[in-house]
Design a protein around this motif. Structure first.
Motif, PDB file in Angstrom:
ATOM      1  N   GLN A  48      -2.085  37.890  -9.576  1.00  0.00           N
ATOM      2  CA  GLN A  48      -2.370  39.320  -9.678  1.00  0.00           C
ATOM      3  C   GLN A  48      -3.704  39.665  -9.019  1.00  0.00           C
ATOM      4  OE1 GLN A  48      -2.138  40.203 -13.843  1.00  0.00           O
ATOM      5  NE2 GLN A  48       0.101  40.294 -13.854  1.00  0.00           N
ATOM      6  N   LYS A  49      -4.700  38.810  -9.247  1.00  0.00           N
ATOM      7  CA  LYS A  49      -6.022  39.053  -8.676  1.00  0.00           C
ATOM      8  C   LYS A  49      -5.971  39.002  -7.145  1.00  0.00           C
ATOM      9  CE  LYS A  49     -10.774  37.361  -8.945  1.00  0.00           C
ATOM     10  NZ  LYS A  49     -11.636  36.305  -9.478  1.00  0.00           N
ATOM     11  N   THR A  50      -5.276  37.999  -6.603  1.00  0.00           N
ATOM     12  CA  THR A  50      -5.201  37.884  -5.139  1.00  0.00           C
ATOM     13  C   THR A  50      -4.380  39.018  -4.539  1.00  0.00           C
ATOM     14  OG1 THR A  50      -3.362  36.336  -5.380  1.00  0.00           O
ATOM     15  CG2 THR A  50      -5.551  35.386  -5.055  1.00  0.00           C
ATOM     16  N   SER A  51      -3.321  39.439  -5.238  1.00  0.00           N
ATOM     17  CA  SER A  51      -2.525  40.555  -4.702  1.00  0.00           C
ATOM     18  C   SER A  51      -3.339  41.844  -4.698  1.00  0.00           C
ATOM     19  CB  SER A  51      -1.235  40.731  -5.493  1.00  0.00           C
ATOM     20  OG  SER A  51      -1.523  41.111  -6.818  1.00  0.00           O
ATOM     21  N   LYS A  52      -4.163  42.051  -5.728  1.00  0.00           N
ATOM     22  CA  LYS A  52      -5.036  43.226  -5.764  1.00  0.00           C
ATOM     23  C   LYS A  52      -6.060  43.169  -4.629  1.00  0.00           C
ATOM     24  CE  LYS A  52      -6.932  46.871  -7.577  1.00  0.00           C
ATOM     25  NZ  LYS A  52      -6.401  48.147  -7.220  1.00  0.00           N
ATOM     26  N   GLU A  53      -6.617  41.977  -4.389  1.00  0.00           N
ATOM     27  CA  GLU A  53      -7.568  41.824  -3.283  1.00  0.00           C
ATOM     28  C   GLU A  53      -6.902  42.097  -1.941  1.00  0.00           C
ATOM     29  OE1 GLU A  53      -9.256  37.924  -3.525  1.00  0.00           O
ATOM     30  OE2 GLU A  53     -10.429  38.384  -5.320  1.00  0.00           O
TER      31      GLU A  53
ATOM     32  N   GLU B 131      -4.330  44.094  -1.402  1.00  0.00           N
ATOM     33  CA  GLU B 131      -4.129  45.541  -1.293  1.00  0.00           C
ATOM     34  C   GLU B 131      -5.431  46.237  -0.904  1.00  0.00           C
ATOM     35  OE1 GLU B 131      -2.448  47.088  -4.881  1.00  0.00           O
ATOM     36  OE2 GLU B 131      -0.689  45.781  -4.750  1.00  0.00           O
ATOM     37  N   ASP B 132      -6.534  45.823  -1.541  1.00  0.00           N
ATOM     38  CA  ASP B 132      -7.829  46.430  -1.219  1.00  0.00           C
ATOM     39  C   ASP B 132      -8.215  46.167   0.238  1.00  0.00           C
ATOM     40  OD1 ASP B 132      -8.025  47.369  -3.785  1.00  0.00           O
ATOM     41  OD2 ASP B 132      -9.369  45.758  -4.484  1.00  0.00           O
TER      42      ASP B 132
ATOM     43  N   ARG C 257      -4.211  34.657 -11.538  1.00  0.00           N
ATOM     44  CA  ARG C 257      -4.711  34.388 -10.195  1.00  0.00           C
ATOM     45  C   ARG C 257      -3.886  35.127  -9.137  1.00  0.00           C
ATOM     46  NH1 ARG C 257      -4.727  28.364  -9.456  1.00  0.00           N
ATOM     47  NH2 ARG C 257      -5.201  28.243 -11.646  1.00  0.00           N
TER      48      ARG C 257
ATOM     49  N   ASN D  92      -6.161  45.517   2.745  1.00  0.00           N
ATOM     50  CA  ASN D  92      -5.277  46.306   3.611  1.00  0.00           C
ATOM     51  C   ASN D  92      -5.736  47.752   3.667  1.00  0.00           C
ATOM     52  OD1 ASN D  92      -3.542  44.309   4.499  1.00  0.00           O
ATOM     53  ND2 ASN D  92      -2.165  44.533   2.761  1.00  0.00           N
ATOM     54  N   GLN D  93      -6.141  48.299   2.520  1.00  0.00           N
ATOM     55  CA  GLN D  93      -6.630  49.676   2.499  1.00  0.00           C
ATOM     56  C   GLN D  93      -7.891  49.814   3.345  1.00  0.00           C
ATOM     57  OE1 GLN D  93      -4.955  52.174   1.098  1.00  0.00           O
ATOM     58  NE2 GLN D  93      -6.429  53.566   1.997  1.00  0.00           N
TER      59      GLN D  93
END
Length: 161
Positions: A66-71, A73-74, A64, A76-77
């Motif tokens: 890892q998934k939220t950190s990836k979201e 980052e996306d 969970r 922010n990009q």
């Protein structure tokens, strides 16, 4: 003032210790070690089941996170893309000539030559008297060789008179 602060610190420390004891009593019940072998095996099975459940919960939480950190980052990009500001990568030193740098920046459309010496004025040197004397004297080694030996001395006397 210091005494009041010291008593407050002691109260806070005792409160933390009481919270710790309550948490341990709630989550970690005291261990009862049975006397027979079958009861010990049953206790081990229960502990293994609790460990498995805790590991599953830990794994689920890590996924969970890892998934939220990836979201994040996306998002922010996307935010940077919408604003039009991009994160600049760290620069590294590159050795390039000025012509190559301008060609890389401006592309192949513009042909710019950075020959810095082309625009310089040509300056004519004026001969000074010292430079003329040095040029007239020539190489000092030749003069020494000519004057060495008897023939050189003879020439020296002849030139003086």
């Amino acid at each position: 003032m210091l005494q009041i602060a010291a008593t407050e610190l002691e109260k806070e420390e005792s409160r933390r210790e009481a919270e710790k004891q309550n948490y341990l009593a709630e989550h970690c019940p005291p261990l009862h070690i049975p006397g027979s072998m079958s009861e010990v095996q049953e206790l081990c099975k229960q502990l293994h089941a609790k460990i498995d459940a805790a590991e599953e919960e830990k794994y689920d939480m890590e996924v969970r996170v890892q998934k939220t950190s990836k979201e994040l980052e996306d998002m922010n990009q996307k935010l940077f893309d919408l604003r039009g500001k991009f994160k600049r990568p760290p620069l590294r030193r590159v050795r390039m000539s000025a012509d190559a740098m301008l060609k890389a920046l401006l592309g192949s459309k513009h042909k710019v030559c950075m020959d810095l010496r082309a625009n310089l004025k040509q300056v004519k040197k004026e001969d000074t008297e010292k430079e003329r004397d040095l040029r007239d004297v020539g190489d000092w080694r030749k003069n020494i060789e000519e004057k060495s030996g008897m023939e050189g001395r003879k020439k020296m006397f002849e030139s003086e008179s």
